[in-house]
Design a protein around this motif. Sequence first.
Motif, PDB file in Angstrom:
ATOM      1  N   TYR A 183       0.875  -1.178   0.000  1.00 21.65           N
ATOM      2  CA  TYR A 183       0.000   0.000   0.000  1.00 21.65           C
ATOM      3  C   TYR A 183       0.910   1.224   0.000  1.00 21.65           C
ATOM      4  O   TYR A 183       1.229   1.774   1.041  1.00 21.65           O
ATOM      5  N   PRO A 184       1.359   1.660  -1.180  1.00 19.83           N
ATOM      6  CA  PRO A 184       2.367   2.725  -1.253  1.00 19.83           C
ATOM      7  C   PRO A 184       1.966   4.033  -0.581  1.00 19.83           C
ATOM      8  O   PRO A 184       2.816   4.753  -0.070  1.00 19.83           O
ATOM      9  N   LEU A 213      -5.268  -3.702  -4.413  1.00 26.63           N
ATOM     10  CA  LEU A 213      -6.219  -2.646  -4.086  1.00 26.63           C
ATOM     11  C   LEU A 213      -7.098  -3.001  -2.885  1.00 26.63           C
ATOM     12  O   LEU A 213      -7.229  -2.207  -1.946  1.00 26.63           O
ATOM     13  N   GLY A 214      -7.701  -4.186  -2.914  1.00 25.83           N
ATOM     14  CA  GLY A 214      -8.602  -4.554  -1.827  1.00 25.83           C
ATOM     15  C   GLY A 214      -7.910  -4.592  -0.482  1.00 25.83           C
ATOM     16  O   GLY A 214      -8.396  -4.037   0.514  1.00 25.83           O
ATOM     17  N   TRP A 215      -6.762  -5.236  -0.431  1.00 21.58           N
ATOM     18  CA  TRP A 215      -6.030  -5.328   0.832  1.00 21.58           C
ATOM     19  C   TRP A 215      -5.478  -3.969   1.260  1.00 21.58           C
ATOM     20  O   TRP A 215      -5.353  -3.690   2.460  1.00 21.58           O
ATOM     21  N   ALA A 216      -5.148  -3.097   0.308  1.00 19.72           N
ATOM     22  CA  ALA A 216      -4.711  -1.757   0.677  1.00 19.72           C
ATOM     23  C   ALA A 216      -5.863  -0.977   1.314  1.00 19.72           C
ATOM     24  O   ALA A 216      -5.673  -0.231   2.286  1.00 19.72           O
ATOM     25  N   VAL A 220     -12.985   7.103   6.354  1.00 16.52           N
ATOM     26  CA  VAL A 220     -11.633   6.589   6.091  1.00 16.52           C
ATOM     27  C   VAL A 220     -11.045   7.261   4.853  1.00 16.52           C
ATOM     28  O   VAL A 220     -11.759   7.527   3.877  1.00 16.52           O
ATOM     29  N   VAL A 221      -9.745   7.524   4.887  1.00 18.82           N
ATOM     30  CA  VAL A 221      -9.005   7.878   3.678  1.00 18.82           C
ATOM     31  C   VAL A 221      -8.486   6.573   3.074  1.00 18.82           C
ATOM     32  O   VAL A 221      -7.760   5.835   3.743  1.00 18.82           O
ATOM     33  N   TYR A 222      -8.851   6.277   1.834  1.00 20.31           N
ATOM     34  CA  TYR A 222      -8.513   4.982   1.260  1.00 20.31           C
ATOM     35  C   TYR A 222      -8.016   5.127  -0.175  1.00 20.31           C
ATOM     36  O   TYR A 222      -8.336   6.096  -0.863  1.00 20.31           O
ATOM     37  N   PRO A 223      -7.238   4.151  -0.646  1.00 19.62           N
ATOM     38  CA  PRO A 223      -6.705   4.222  -2.005  1.00 19.62           C
ATOM     39  C   PRO A 223      -7.707   3.702  -3.035  1.00 19.62           C
ATOM     40  O   PRO A 223      -8.473   2.774  -2.775  1.00 19.62           O
ATOM     41  N   THR A 224      -7.691   4.305  -4.206  1.00 18.31           N
ATOM     42  CA  THR A 224      -8.449   3.787  -5.342  1.00 18.31           C
ATOM     43  C   THR A 224      -7.519   3.299  -6.451  1.00 18.31           C
ATOM     44  O   THR A 224      -7.964   2.776  -7.455  1.00 18.31           O
ATOM     45  N   SER A 225      -6.239   3.518  -6.263  1.00 20.29           N
ATOM     46  CA  SER A 225      -5.206   2.981  -7.139  1.00 20.29           C
ATOM     47  C   SER A 225      -3.915   3.024  -6.335  1.00 20.29           C
ATOM     48  O   SER A 225      -3.907   3.439  -5.180  1.00 20.29           O
TER      49      SER A 225
END
Length: 408
Positions: A110-111, A152-155, A316-321
């Motif tokens: 998860y960069p 993506l899902g695990w991030a 939550v702040v979450y990644p989409t890529s």
Amino acid sequence: MGRPIKKLLSFAGTGLLLAAALAAGSASAMADPGGPNVHALENSTRVCSLPAAGEAACTARQVTPNGKAAPRLSAPPSSGLTPAQLRDAYKLTGTSSGGRTVAIVDAYGYPNLASDLATYRAQFGLPACTVASGCLRILNQNGGTTLPSFNLGWAQEQALDVDAVSAACPDCKIVVIQANSASFTDLGTGVQAAARIPGVVAISNSYGGSDASDAAYGKYYSFPGIAVTASAGDSGYKGASYPATSSYVTAVGGTSLVKATNARGWTESVWSGTGSGCSAYNAALPAASSYGTGCSKRAMNDVAAASDPNNGGLAVVYPTSSSSSTWGQFGGTSEASPIIASVYALSGNTGSAATRTYANSIPYAHPGALFDVASGTNGTCPTTQWCTARTGWDGPTGLGTPNGVSGF
């Protein structure tokens, strides 16, 4: 306010529904997305793929209003639980860990983890927790710094986990362990690495797979003196889930949490998506022997916390890529596990390595110090308390939810 978040690509995710065969003293069922608990999952989407044999899947769910793709937001969703609300609901306001460390074990990379966490904490006025300060550490499953590839899902699961710990315990340090894959072997190796890190007092595992034996995997979760928590899963009463059914772990169920005008200020009931059940393999907890679980072996769950994505889901702040992130609302029992791990860290009471006392026994000695959840159900079952709330212990919510730290 936190720094602006880049607009991002839409994401597609699939996720977890647990399957487990239950033997003596229980019933058998397969997790089925179209089963009787599908209503509990409306307007939310699982973010991780279903687990293959020998693997686990994360148990995070994202709110997707009216079944549509989640909107891209530049600010927290108004319906999402904030840190102040979470601490108020569980009477954690004013508590402090003194800088204890909560570890989170998940799979893959998860960069943007550090930058997304910084945005979340700044938005809500929480103290910074950075790699540079030593508050945040991101390691691979062996404790090294070469991190695995992005998923993506695990991030998105990791985003929920670090934000949940931040919300419940703002002064806790955080270690994130990123396993190479979702296999129990890799995830378990990550738990072992977390347990070796000085200062770690709790380890959260927001994932699960089919019921399994401690004879096969228990070495990965057996750490008396460290509170190891695990999510119960999001498929309702459909079978037990490992590692929540481990005799060494605190099994964490889920609730719906709603603001109210009562003395507490909140009402809580069973989230109908929470997992519950009896292990076919692992020994019952001695501490639970007088609570009438009805299970001949390990009963799931011990305690619970907010999990309903739509009623108690966390902003939550979450990644989409791998390079872009936004705000959203997430729940699932993935929310509950890091909350409970954080409460253990706040309490400072996590069992004893010297006497081989596991943290999962502690709430059973203090049931009156928890909020008893006595309404709601997560399905149909042959033994009422396995799927229906009652006064005292029940399968969906265990002994109840945190009321400050004295129950832990």
